[in-house]
Design a protein around this motif. Structure first.
Motif, short mmCIF file in Angstrom:
data_model
loop_
_atom_site.label_atom_id
_atom_site.label_comp_id
_atom_site.label_asym_id
_atom_site.label_seq_id
_atom_site.Cartn_x
_atom_site.Cartn_y
_atom_site.Cartn_z
N GLU A 1 0.84 -1.20 0.00
CA GLU A 1 0.00 0.00 0.00
C GLU A 1 0.88 1.25 0.00
O GLU A 1 0.60 2.21 -0.71
CB GLU A 1 -0.96 0.01 1.20
CG GLU A 1 -2.06 -1.03 1.15
CD GLU A 1 -3.13 -0.78 0.09
OE1 GLU A 1 -3.14 0.29 -0.56
OE2 GLU A 1 -3.96 -1.68 -0.10
N GLY A 2 1.96 1.23 0.78
CA GLY A 2 2.87 2.37 0.79
C GLY A 2 3.52 2.59 -0.57
O GLY A 2 3.66 3.72 -1.03
N ALA A 3 3.88 1.50 -1.22
CA ALA A 3 4.49 1.60 -2.56
C ALA A 3 3.50 2.18 -3.57
O ALA A 3 3.90 2.79 -4.56
CB ALA A 3 4.98 0.23 -3.01
N SER A 4 2.21 2.00 -3.31
CA SER A 4 1.20 2.47 -4.26
C SER A 4 0.94 3.97 -4.16
O SER A 4 0.25 4.52 -5.03
CB SER A 4 -0.11 1.71 -4.06
OG SER A 4 -0.82 2.18 -2.94
N THR A 5 1.49 4.64 -3.17
CA THR A 5 1.27 6.07 -3.00
C THR A 5 1.58 6.80 -4.31
O THR A 5 2.69 6.70 -4.83
CB THR A 5 2.12 6.64 -1.86
OG1 THR A 5 1.81 5.94 -0.66
CG2 THR A 5 1.90 8.12 -1.66
N GLY A 6 0.59 7.49 -4.85
CA GLY A 6 0.77 8.24 -6.09
C GLY A 6 0.69 7.39 -7.35
O GLY A 6 0.87 7.90 -8.46
N SER B 1 -3.28 5.82 11.48
CA SER B 1 -2.24 6.55 10.75
C SER B 1 -1.42 7.42 11.69
O SER B 1 -0.18 7.39 11.68
CB SER B 1 -2.88 7.41 9.66
OG SER B 1 -1.95 8.31 9.11
N SER B 2 -2.11 8.18 12.51
CA SER B 2 -1.42 9.06 13.45
C SER B 2 -0.54 8.28 14.41
O SER B 2 0.61 8.65 14.67
CB SER B 2 -2.47 9.87 14.23
OG SER B 2 -1.85 10.66 15.21
N VAL C 1 -5.37 7.87 4.08
CA VAL C 1 -5.96 7.24 2.90
C VAL C 1 -5.28 5.89 2.65
O VAL C 1 -5.95 4.87 2.44
CB VAL C 1 -5.87 8.16 1.67
CG1 VAL C 1 -6.33 7.44 0.40
CG2 VAL C 1 -6.70 9.43 1.89
N ILE C 2 -3.95 5.87 2.69
CA ILE C 2 -3.22 4.61 2.53
C ILE C 2 -3.60 3.65 3.65
O ILE C 2 -3.78 2.45 3.43
CB ILE C 2 -1.69 4.85 2.50
CG1 ILE C 2 -1.29 5.48 1.17
CG2 ILE C 2 -0.90 3.58 2.75
CD1 ILE C 2 -1.53 4.62 -0.05
N THR C 3 -3.74 4.15 4.85
CA THR C 3 -4.10 3.30 5.99
C THR C 3 -5.50 2.72 5.79
O THR C 3 -5.73 1.55 6.11
CB THR C 3 -3.99 4.07 7.32
OG1 THR C 3 -2.63 4.49 7.48
CG2 THR C 3 -4.39 3.22 8.50
#
Length: 184
Positions: free
Chosen positions: A40-45, A148-149, A162-164
């Motif tokens: 999911e982190g890799a998918s950012t953007g 997330s926080s 959003v990623i979370t």
């Protein structure tokens, strides 16, 4: 508007398999949860399709997402991955895998498992929206903002709300299959 739960993957067998067998399915496996967090982190953007088509390469590069192995990766090993065209060659994203693995290890020490930590935010309950239309599915929630926080405070990166939220769907903390979806 779409009342088809599978409209986002139609025609792509990789995404279809993900939707039918993994998406919004409860997982209590720390390794799988860590894999989904990293992907999911890799998918950012980028698109989820791009990441899912690179999933095998990510598994090979990151020792099948073994938390211990990822936490122990050296700068040299991570730098080498930046020349691997089968991955998203973003230095920050590549190095975030080790950073997040180390944070997950600390969470495991504190909570007993990554799973126990994550599910503590919902008291072990799946958040089920019972959506009739894809336009109703949110991109973030109060719980995703809270997780997330907290993950950011623990030193993790690529864990915005959003990623979370997408991550919560990926591990089944959230069930956003539409009410008429046969994979609900």
């Amino acid at each position: 508007m779409s009342n088809s739960c599978g409209a986002w993957y139609e025609g792509d067998p990789v995404l279809e398999n993900y939707h039918e067998n993994e998406w919004c399915k409860v997982s209590h496996d720390d390794r799988f949860q860590f894999e989904m967090l990293c992907l999911e982190g890799a998918s950012t953007g980028l698109s989820w399709k791009t990441i899912m088509h690179k999933r095998a390469a990510y598994r090979a590069a990151f020792n099948d997402f073994s938390i211990e192995a990822c936490a122990a990766m050296t700068d040299e090993e991570l730098e080498k991955l930046l020349s691997d065209a089968s991955l998203i060659r973003n230095r920050s994203k590549i190095f975030s895998v080790r950073r997040n693995a180390r944070a997950v290890r600390s969470i495991q020490e504190e909570f007993g498992s990554f799973d126990a930590y994550l599910w503590s935010f919902t008291e072990g309950r799946v958040i089920d929206g019972y959506w009739a239309d894809t336009s109703q599915i949110p991109v973030e929630s109060d719980v995703s903002r809270e997780i997330s926080s907290d993950m950011k405070k623990r030193g993790m990166s690529y864990v915005g709300p959003v990623i979370t939220y997408s991550f919560m769907q990926a591990i089944g903390m959230v069930n956003d299959h539409l009410i008429n979806c046969p994979y609900r």
